[in-house]
Scaffold this active site. Structure first.
Site, PDB file in Angstrom:
ATOM      1  N   GLY A  24      -5.020   3.380  -1.626  1.00 52.82           N
ATOM      2  CA  GLY A  24      -6.113   3.837  -0.766  1.00 52.82           C
ATOM      3  C   GLY A  24      -5.550   4.603   0.413  1.00 52.82           C
TER       4      GLY A  24
ATOM      5  CD  GLU B  90      13.240   1.401   9.715  1.00 54.44           C
ATOM      6  OE1 GLU B  90      13.682   2.452  10.229  1.00 54.44           O
ATOM      7  OE2 GLU B  90      13.920   0.377   9.562  1.00 54.44           O
TER       8      GLU B  90
ATOM      9  CD  GLU C  55       9.380  13.487  11.584  1.00 53.89           C
ATOM     10  OE1 GLU C  55       8.228  13.045  11.744  1.00 53.89           O
ATOM     11  OE2 GLU C  55      10.276  12.831  11.031  1.00 53.89           O
TER      12      GLU C  55
ATOM     13  CB  CYS D 194      12.839   9.417   8.523  1.00 53.32           C
ATOM     14  SG  CYS D 194      13.977   8.350   7.637  1.00 53.32           S
TER      15      CYS D 194
ATOM     16  CE  LYS E  87      -1.735   3.104   2.653  1.00 55.98           C
ATOM     17  NZ  LYS E  87      -1.810   4.205   1.707  1.00 55.98           N
TER      18      LYS E  87
ATOM     19  N   GLY F 155      -4.720   5.257   4.561  1.00 57.70           N
ATOM     20  CA  GLY F 155      -4.167   4.458   5.647  1.00 57.70           C
ATOM     21  C   GLY F 155      -5.196   3.801   6.551  1.00 57.70           C
ATOM     22  N   PRO F 156      -6.136   4.582   7.090  1.00 65.48           N
ATOM     23  CG  PRO F 156      -7.062   6.365   8.259  1.00 65.48           C
ATOM     24  CD  PRO F 156      -6.239   6.055   7.042  1.00 65.48           C
TER      25      PRO F 156
ATOM     26  CB  VAL G 254      -5.847   0.330   1.890  1.00 64.59           C
ATOM     27  CG1 VAL G 254      -4.876  -0.694   1.304  1.00 64.59           C
ATOM     28  CG2 VAL G 254      -7.033   0.498   0.948  1.00 64.59           C
ATOM     29  N   GLY G 255      -4.517   0.515   4.783  1.00 65.70           N
ATOM     30  CA  GLY G 255      -3.382   0.234   5.668  1.00 65.70           C
ATOM     31  C   GLY G 255      -3.794  -0.626   6.857  1.00 65.70           C
TER      32      GLY G 255
HETATM   33  P1  NAD Z   1       2.062   8.696   7.407  1.00 67.88           P
HETATM   34  O1  NAD Z   1       2.227   7.957   8.669  1.00 67.88           O
HETATM   35  O2  NAD Z   1       1.016   9.724   7.299  1.00 67.88           O
HETATM   36  O3  NAD Z   1       1.783   7.682   6.219  1.00 67.88           O
HETATM   37  C1  NAD Z   1       2.628   6.574   5.960  1.00 67.88           C
HETATM   38  C2  NAD Z   1       1.803   5.462   5.359  1.00 67.88           C
HETATM   39  O4  NAD Z   1       0.935   4.966   6.375  1.00 67.88           O
HETATM   40  C3  NAD Z   1       0.905   5.905   4.218  1.00 67.88           C
HETATM   41  O5  NAD Z   1       0.844   4.893   3.255  1.00 67.88           O
HETATM   42  C4  NAD Z   1      -0.432   6.098   4.908  1.00 67.88           C
HETATM   43  O6  NAD Z   1      -1.525   5.954   4.045  1.00 67.88           O
HETATM   44  C5  NAD Z   1      -0.389   4.973   5.925  1.00 67.88           C
HETATM   45  N1  NAD Z   1      -1.252   5.161   7.097  1.00 67.88           N
HETATM   46  C6  NAD Z   1      -1.724   6.303   7.654  1.00 67.88           C
HETATM   47  N2  NAD Z   1      -2.522   6.030   8.701  1.00 67.88           N
HETATM   48  C7  NAD Z   1      -2.552   4.687   8.822  1.00 67.88           C
HETATM   49  C8  NAD Z   1      -3.211   3.790   9.706  1.00 67.88           C
HETATM   50  N3  NAD Z   1      -4.024   4.220  10.678  1.00 67.88           N
HETATM   51  N4  NAD Z   1      -3.017   2.459   9.548  1.00 67.88           N
HETATM   52  C9  NAD Z   1      -2.204   1.991   8.571  1.00 67.88           C
HETATM   53  N5  NAD Z   1      -1.570   2.791   7.682  1.00 67.88           N
HETATM   54  C10 NAD Z   1      -1.733   4.123   7.817  1.00 67.88           C
HETATM   55  O7  NAD Z   1       3.507   9.288   7.062  1.00 67.88           O
HETATM   56  P2  NAD Z   1       3.917  10.194   5.806  1.00 67.88           P
HETATM   57  O8  NAD Z   1       3.382  11.570   6.058  1.00 67.88           O
HETATM   58  O9  NAD Z   1       3.583   9.502   4.541  1.00 67.88           O
HETATM   59  O10 NAD Z   1       5.508  10.189   5.918  1.00 67.88           O
HETATM   60  C11 NAD Z   1       6.221  11.053   6.735  1.00 67.88           C
HETATM   61  C12 NAD Z   1       6.646  10.376   8.012  1.00 67.88           C
HETATM   62  O11 NAD Z   1       7.338   9.163   7.709  1.00 67.88           O
HETATM   63  C13 NAD Z   1       7.602  11.200   8.837  1.00 67.88           C
HETATM   64  O12 NAD Z   1       7.239  11.115  10.191  1.00 67.88           O
HETATM   65  C14 NAD Z   1       8.955  10.509   8.613  1.00 67.88           C
HETATM   66  O13 NAD Z   1       9.884  10.695   9.632  1.00 67.88           O
HETATM   67  C15 NAD Z   1       8.539   9.088   8.474  1.00 67.88           C
HETATM   68  N6  NAD Z   1       9.560   8.314   7.766  1.00 67.88           N
HETATM   69  C16 NAD Z   1      10.346   7.448   8.484  1.00 67.88           C
HETATM   70  C17 NAD Z   1      11.350   6.746   7.843  1.00 67.88           C
HETATM   71  C18 NAD Z   1      12.240   5.792   8.603  1.00 67.88           C
HETATM   72  O14 NAD Z   1      12.915   4.989   7.966  1.00 67.88           O
HETATM   73  N7  NAD Z   1      12.261   5.856   9.911  1.00 67.88           N
HETATM   74  C19 NAD Z   1      11.556   6.921   6.478  1.00 67.88           C
HETATM   75  C20 NAD Z   1      10.730   7.808   5.781  1.00 67.88           C
HETATM   76  C21 NAD Z   1       9.731   8.506   6.441  1.00 67.88           C
END
Ligand code: NAD
Length: 420
Positions: A201, A245, A382, A282, A170, A203-204, A206-207
């Site tokens: 889709g 991560e 962050e 990140c 996803k 996150g809440p 499909v994720g």
């Molecule tokens: P996000 O958490 O909003 O989304 C990440 C993914 O999770 C997306 O595909 C999203 O649709 C999905 N998602 C959202 N809510 C969910 C839920 N309730 N259940 C399952 N899936 C869900 O993050 P973002 O805005 O896309 O990315 C930025 C963040 O990612 C920053 O905090 C950054 O630090 C972090 N990041 C971490 C690393 C690492 O390796 N530690 C690498 C890159 C980015």
């Protein structure tokens, strides 16, 4: 505008059960450049069933054959490098030259490395009387963010598939175009049906369906700490393996044993590691901890280095800092900058105002704060934008204490002549 009206399940492009679509925005022009299916839990069911069915045959293939498939994917990425780099420059905003090197270069590397490892990795090891056998888990659910979108997908699926797992991906709904291109490449490479599945889709929906699914053996999530916590909770219901991560607020501790040239180099490098991808990394080194007596020099060198980050159109060769990914992200970052000012940090350069001449597009000025203290929001949260906080410290020990006082850990840099 491109309409992606199908998802990829069991080796074929099929309609989603969802009737809605999600819009993808060009971060520099604010135009809608694509729509993608707003997938459902039912789509995830189908994808997981396909991945489960494909697992026995895929995991039993000779590892050399799996390596060949991975190298075909590598070749497909290589062939479409320019097109993918441009797509990511549009959806994420990274200048296209850097996008070519990083946003396409890293994913290619992930496939090549995983394929290469298959020739040396010991899946079976005789230790004394015991035979240790490392087996694939089964179906791995992969949920990825938008900042290095294709890299984050490749970083998960290349090793998972190499080891014999099958995957349900996803991608981030904010930057998904590259994922469709990858699925096309995987299809063209002839990877057996069901080994790779793509469901788009939010996150809440499909994720969480992936995280909750009893047919998923492991979920690998990269993204915000907020969503990662939710994934862990949902996945706990059927005690699956979880890899998270999450967010970061990485410190860069510059020690006083450096001479003037070494100090300048350390500060300049720190600025580069903070501003890459407009700070949307990140492991970005967003907190620069410098010796108290060298604060003024640090401010001056950092400002000069930051001034070289010309802000503008990702397709202009002069640009080093593109727009942020979305209006939400831009507003969040500008809010943090205003909070920094309100809480009394010293603004060395930049600010919350829209950069001159860049009213359209999600641009933020490269911004440096100094005199940042541990109580301030910009020290602890962050920001995920081009914002550097310079903090003065009295000693190495105070630096370590400050680093360890935070809730976030991700990367840490220390610049010193003392390797010990
Ligand atoms: P996000 O958490 O909003 O989304 C990440 C993914 O999770 C997306 O595909 C999203 O649709 C999905 N998602 C959202 N809510 C969910 C839920 N309730 N259940 C399952 N899936 C869900 O993050 P973002 O805005 O896309 O990315 C930025 C963040 O990612 C920053 O905090 C950054 O630090 C972090 N990041 C971490 C690393 C690492 O390796 N530690 C690498 C890159 C980015």
């Amino acid at each position: 505008m491109t309409t992606y009206d199908k998802i990829y399940i069991n080796g074929a492009w099929v309609p989603s059960q969802g009737k809605g679509v999600l819009e993808v925005t060009n971060s520099a022009t604010e135009e809608i450049i694509a729509t993608i299916p707003d997938g459902t839990a039912g789509d995830v069911d189908k994808a997981v069933a396909a991945a489960r069915a494909a697992f026995p045959a895929w995991s039993n293939l000779p590892k050399e054959t799996r390596a060949e498939y991975l190298m075909k994917i590598y070749a497909g990425l290589e062939e479409r490098t320019q097109e993918i780099a441009e797509a990511i420059a549009r959806e994420v905003g990274m200048p296209v030259g850097m996008s070519t090197m990083i946003q396409v270069g890293l994913p290619k590397g992930n496939f090549a490395i995983a394929a290469g490892l298959l020739s040396t990795y010991e899946f079976e090891q005789q230790i004394g009387n015991s035979l240790v056998v490392r087996e694939p888990l089964g179906v791995v659910g992969c949920i990825t963010p938008w900042n290095y979108p294709l890299h984050q997908i490749a970083l998960k699926i290349a090793p998972a598939m190499a080891a014999g797992n099958t995957v349900v991906v996803k991608p981030s709904e904010v930057a998904p175009i590259n994922a469709f291109m990858l699925a096309e490449i995987i299809h063209a490479a002839g990877v057996p049906a069901g080994v790779f599945n793509l469901v788009t889709g939010v996150g809440p929906v499909v994720g969480e369906a992936i995280a909750a699914h009893p047919g998923v053996d492991m979920v690998s999530f990269t993204g915000s700490t907020r969503a990662g916590k939710r994934v862990a909770v949902v996945a706990a219901e059927n005690v699956k393996k979880v890899s998270l991560e999450l967010g970061g607020k990485s410190p860069n501790l510059i020690l006083d044993d450096l001479d003037e040239a070494g100090f300048a180099k350390a500060v300049g490098a720190g600025v580069g590691k903070c501003f890459a991808n407009s700070g949307q990394t990140c492991s970005a080194l967003t907190r620069m901890l410098v010796p108290r007596n060298r604060l003024a020099a640090a401010e001056q060198i950092a400002a000069a280095a930051a001034a070289k980050f010309t802000t503008g159109d990702p397709f202009d060769a002069a640009s080093r800092l593109g727009p942020l990914v979305s209006a939400v992200q831009r507003d969040r970052v500008r809010g943090f900058i205003q909070t920094g000012i309100d809480e009394g940090a010293t603004l060395v350069m930049g600010g919350a105002a829209v950069p001159e001449g860049l009213d359209i597009g999600f641009y933020v000025q490269p911004t440096i704060f100094s005199g940042v203290t541990r109580e301030m929001t910009i020290f602890t949260e962050e920001i995920f934008g081009p914002v550097l906080s310079v903090v003065r410290v009295q000693s190495y020990q105070e630096g370590l204490d400050l680093i360890n006082s935070g809730a976030f850990g991700n990367g840490t840099a220390i610049f010193t002549n003392d390797g010990g």
